[in-house]
Each structure stands twice: as structure tokens, then as C-alpha cells.
Design a protein around this motif. Sequence first.
Motif, PDB file in Angstrom:
ATOM      1  N   PHE A   7       0.763  -1.144   0.088  1.00 50.58           N
ATOM      2  CA  PHE A   7      -0.064  -0.015   0.124  1.00 50.58           C
ATOM      3  C   PHE A   7       0.774   1.495   0.048  1.00 50.58           C
ATOM      4  O   PHE A   7       1.089   1.895   1.093  1.00 50.58           O
ATOM      5  CB  PHE A   7      -0.818  -0.052   1.140  1.00 50.58           C
ATOM      6  CG  PHE A   7      -1.777  -1.261   1.318  1.00 50.58           C
ATOM      7  CD1 PHE A   7      -3.094  -1.350   0.584  1.00 50.58           C
ATOM      8  CD2 PHE A   7      -1.456  -2.481   1.992  1.00 50.58           C
ATOM      9  CE1 PHE A   7      -3.627  -2.418   0.669  1.00 50.58           C
ATOM     10  CE2 PHE A   7      -2.252  -3.542   2.008  1.00 50.58           C
ATOM     11  CZ  PHE A   7      -3.441  -3.648   1.414  1.00 50.58           C
ATOM     12  N   PRO A   8       1.410   1.499  -1.001  1.00 51.24           N
ATOM     13  CA  PRO A   8       2.467   2.601  -0.993  1.00 51.24           C
ATOM     14  C   PRO A   8       1.943   3.861  -0.899  1.00 51.24           C
ATOM     15  O   PRO A   8       2.483   4.971  -0.360  1.00 51.24           O
ATOM     16  CB  PRO A   8       3.003   2.617  -2.725  1.00 51.24           C
ATOM     17  CG  PRO A   8       2.095   1.803  -3.321  1.00 51.24           C
ATOM     18  CD  PRO A   8       1.412   0.904  -2.423  1.00 51.24           C
ATOM     19  N   GLU A   9       0.426   4.079  -0.838  1.00 54.13           N
ATOM     20  CA  GLU A   9       0.028   5.284  -0.468  1.00 54.13           C
ATOM     21  C   GLU A   9       0.213   5.883   0.840  1.00 54.13           C
ATOM     22  O   GLU A   9      -0.013   7.071   1.284  1.00 54.13           O
ATOM     23  CB  GLU A   9      -1.562   5.394  -0.852  1.00 54.13           C
ATOM     24  CG  GLU A   9      -2.357   4.350  -0.019  1.00 54.13           C
ATOM     25  CD  GLU A   9      -2.479   3.213  -0.672  1.00 54.13           C
ATOM     26  OE1 GLU A   9      -3.365   2.166  -0.343  1.00 54.13           O
ATOM     27  OE2 GLU A   9      -1.475   2.528  -1.690  1.00 54.13           O
ATOM     28  N   HIS A  10       0.628   4.816   1.850  1.00 53.34           N
ATOM     29  CA  HIS A  10       0.769   5.191   3.169  1.00 53.34           C
ATOM     30  C   HIS A  10       2.423   5.586   3.460  1.00 53.34           C
ATOM     31  O   HIS A  10       2.911   6.063   4.424  1.00 53.34           O
ATOM     32  CB  HIS A  10       0.456   3.996   4.090  1.00 53.34           C
ATOM     33  CG  HIS A  10      -1.063   3.415   4.085  1.00 53.34           C
ATOM     34  ND1 HIS A  10      -1.885   4.617   4.362  1.00 53.34           N
ATOM     35  CD2 HIS A  10      -1.532   2.293   3.913  1.00 53.34           C
ATOM     36  CE1 HIS A  10      -3.074   4.073   4.072  1.00 53.34           C
ATOM     37  NE2 HIS A  10      -2.873   2.663   4.050  1.00 53.34           N
ATOM     38  N   ARG A  11       3.254   5.515   2.433  1.00 55.59           N
ATOM     39  CA  ARG A  11       4.388   5.833   2.653  1.00 55.59           C
ATOM     40  C   ARG A  11       4.422   7.497   2.887  1.00 55.59           C
ATOM     41  O   ARG A  11       3.696   8.243   2.117  1.00 55.59           O
ATOM     42  CB  ARG A  11       5.439   5.792   1.132  1.00 55.59           C
ATOM     43  CG  ARG A  11       5.519   4.220   0.858  1.00 55.59           C
ATOM     44  CD  ARG A  11       6.225   3.807  -0.252  1.00 55.59           C
ATOM     45  NE  ARG A  11       6.242   2.405  -0.725  1.00 55.59           N
ATOM     46  CZ  ARG A  11       6.784   2.045  -1.770  1.00 55.59           C
ATOM     47  NH1 ARG A  11       7.424   2.861  -2.676  1.00 55.59           N
ATOM     48  NH2 ARG A  11       6.832   0.833  -2.045  1.00 55.59           N
ATOM     49  N   PHE A  48      12.579   2.989   3.127  1.00 57.24           N
ATOM     50  CA  PHE A  48      11.559   3.865   2.728  1.00 57.24           C
ATOM     51  C   PHE A  48      11.666   5.299   3.389  1.00 57.24           C
ATOM     52  O   PHE A  48      10.723   5.853   3.090  1.00 57.24           O
ATOM     53  CB  PHE A  48      10.109   3.170   3.325  1.00 57.24           C
ATOM     54  CG  PHE A  48       9.738   1.866   2.654  1.00 57.24           C
ATOM     55  CD1 PHE A  48       9.155   1.764   1.539  1.00 57.24           C
ATOM     56  CD2 PHE A  48      10.206   0.707   3.379  1.00 57.24           C
ATOM     57  CE1 PHE A  48       8.933   0.630   0.797  1.00 57.24           C
ATOM     58  CE2 PHE A  48       9.853  -0.623   2.523  1.00 57.24           C
ATOM     59  CZ  PHE A  48       9.219  -0.553   1.478  1.00 57.24           C
ATOM     60  N   GLY A  49      12.476   5.396   3.955  1.00 58.55           N
ATOM     61  CA  GLY A  49      12.805   6.613   4.850  1.00 58.55           C
ATOM     62  C   GLY A  49      13.369   7.757   3.646  1.00 58.55           C
ATOM     63  O   GLY A  49      13.768   7.432   2.794  1.00 58.55           O
ATOM     64  N   SER A  50      13.439   8.887   4.343  1.00 54.79           N
ATOM     65  CA  SER A  50      14.171   9.971   3.846  1.00 54.79           C
ATOM     66  C   SER A  50      14.553  11.024   4.825  1.00 54.79           C
ATOM     67  O   SER A  50      14.405  10.737   6.041  1.00 54.79           O
ATOM     68  CB  SER A  50      13.161  10.680   2.738  1.00 54.79           C
ATOM     69  OG  SER A  50      12.321  11.349   3.658  1.00 54.79           O
ATOM     70  N   SER A  51      15.321  12.117   4.358  1.00 51.57           N
ATOM     71  CA  SER A  51      15.686  13.037   5.336  1.00 51.57           C
ATOM     72  C   SER A  51      14.495  13.774   6.242  1.00 51.57           C
ATOM     73  O   SER A  51      14.506  14.033   7.442  1.00 51.57           O
ATOM     74  CB  SER A  51      16.638  14.150   4.881  1.00 51.57           C
ATOM     75  OG  SER A  51      15.704  15.004   4.026  1.00 51.57           O
ATOM     76  N   ILE A  56       9.675   3.893  10.942  1.00 52.12           N
ATOM     77  CA  ILE A  56       9.841   3.340  12.153  1.00 52.12           C
ATOM     78  C   ILE A  56      10.524   3.966  13.365  1.00 52.12           C
ATOM     79  O   ILE A  56      11.941   4.350  13.016  1.00 52.12           O
ATOM     80  CB  ILE A  56      10.364   1.855  12.206  1.00 52.12           C
ATOM     81  CG1 ILE A  56       9.472   1.238  11.285  1.00 52.12           C
ATOM     82  CG2 ILE A  56      10.495   1.339  13.465  1.00 52.12           C
ATOM     83  CD1 ILE A  56      10.065  -0.270  11.176  1.00 52.12           C
ATOM     84  N   LEU A  57      10.136   4.475  14.286  1.00 54.12           N
ATOM     85  CA  LEU A  57      10.849   5.185  15.585  1.00 54.12           C
ATOM     86  C   LEU A  57      10.840   4.175  16.668  1.00 54.12           C
ATOM     87  O   LEU A  57       9.821   3.531  17.038  1.00 54.12           O
ATOM     88  CB  LEU A  57       9.980   6.447  16.235  1.00 54.12           C
ATOM     89  CG  LEU A  57       9.797   7.497  15.072  1.00 54.12           C
ATOM     90  CD1 LEU A  57       8.940   8.630  15.849  1.00 54.12           C
ATOM     91  CD2 LEU A  57      11.240   8.061  14.665  1.00 54.12           C
TER      92      LEU A  57
END
Length: 196
Positions: A7-11, A48-51, A56-57
Motif C-alpha cells: 500500500f504505497p499510498e501510506h509511504r 522507505f525513509g528520507s531526510s 519506524i521510531l
Amino acid sequence: EQLLINFPEHRNRFVLVQLAEPSRQGLDAYAEVRRRVRAAAERINQRFGSSEYCPILLLEGHHSQATINLFLRGADICYVGSLHDGMNLVGKEFVRARNDERGVLVLSNFTGAARQLTDAVLINPLDAGGCAAALNLALTMDEGEQRARMRRMRRAVASSDAHRWAATVLQDAIDARPVQTMMPFRTAYSTTSAVL
């Protein structure tokens, strides 16, 4: 990870916050689980992250009840993915904290609480695709359905407090006693109660 793949819309919109309380730190098996959790979080955050976005924390350490309550009240979803658990009170704590009647409980069907909190979105935590679909359902659930489910779960939790649990345990113990031992005990007790 499977949620963000399927479900890439949640990225860039979904963040999993894990309050990780240190437990049994001297045991090798627990240290290995902790290492694997950290590695998985790093891998998913890199993928999946970026700056500006961290999916995930992982917040390791002791968290006060006040801090935990803030997270329970602020979360859109509470995910309990236990593979084997007795009651698991985290789901019930989430329900108790939500007096705004919002939020969705995603709950492993391997927990004892799953038998009582049937309005949770139940999952098999061994099925990654099914868990991703359940998280998507929870993230897209309309407010009316959230409220209806949460009201029913709040009633279920309120009707099963520690006093009711203790009464049920005691009644089960009484019911489990063989009848032939109960009658002499009652007779002896009633005839000698003044001596006791």
C-alpha cells in the motif's frame, strides 16, 4: 514493511512507534531479538525513509505511565502482534485510554484479549500480507465505524475489571470442587464455626 510495499499510498504518512521496554537484558535470546528488531527497523527506514520521513521510531528505554498514555491517546492504531500471549493488557489499555472513541485496535488472535475484544481488527501475526491488509483497513476505516467498534470494546473492558475477574476465578474454583468433599466441609464448618 509489507504495508509500505503493498500500500504505497501510506509511504511518507504512516509511522510505527515502538515503545521498547528493556526486558531480561542478561539473556542471550532476548539480546538476539533486540538486535534483530533494531536491524529490521534500520533496514526499513533506509528503504522507505528520507531526510524528512522515518517510518519506524524505535524508542528504547523505560517509559513512564504518563508517556505511555500520551502515545495510547495519540495513536490512530494500536498494533498488538503477539505470537503467544496470555491476556495481553496493552490492547485493553489502548481501549481504556480512548475516551474520545477513536482509534483502531489491531490485535493478534493468539492473545487472550482477542476473545473479549472481538471488535478489534484480528490478525494472524505470522501472515505478513494479512497484517499489512489489516493495517490498511485500520488506516482507512471511517470515523463512524471506529467509534462504533471502540464503544463496544470500551463496554467490554469496563465490564471486566479486576473485581469481576477475581469473582470469576473464585467461582470457577468453587465449581471445580467435587460435590462429595463440599458437603462434609460445609457441615463441619457450620457445626464448628464457633470454635474456629
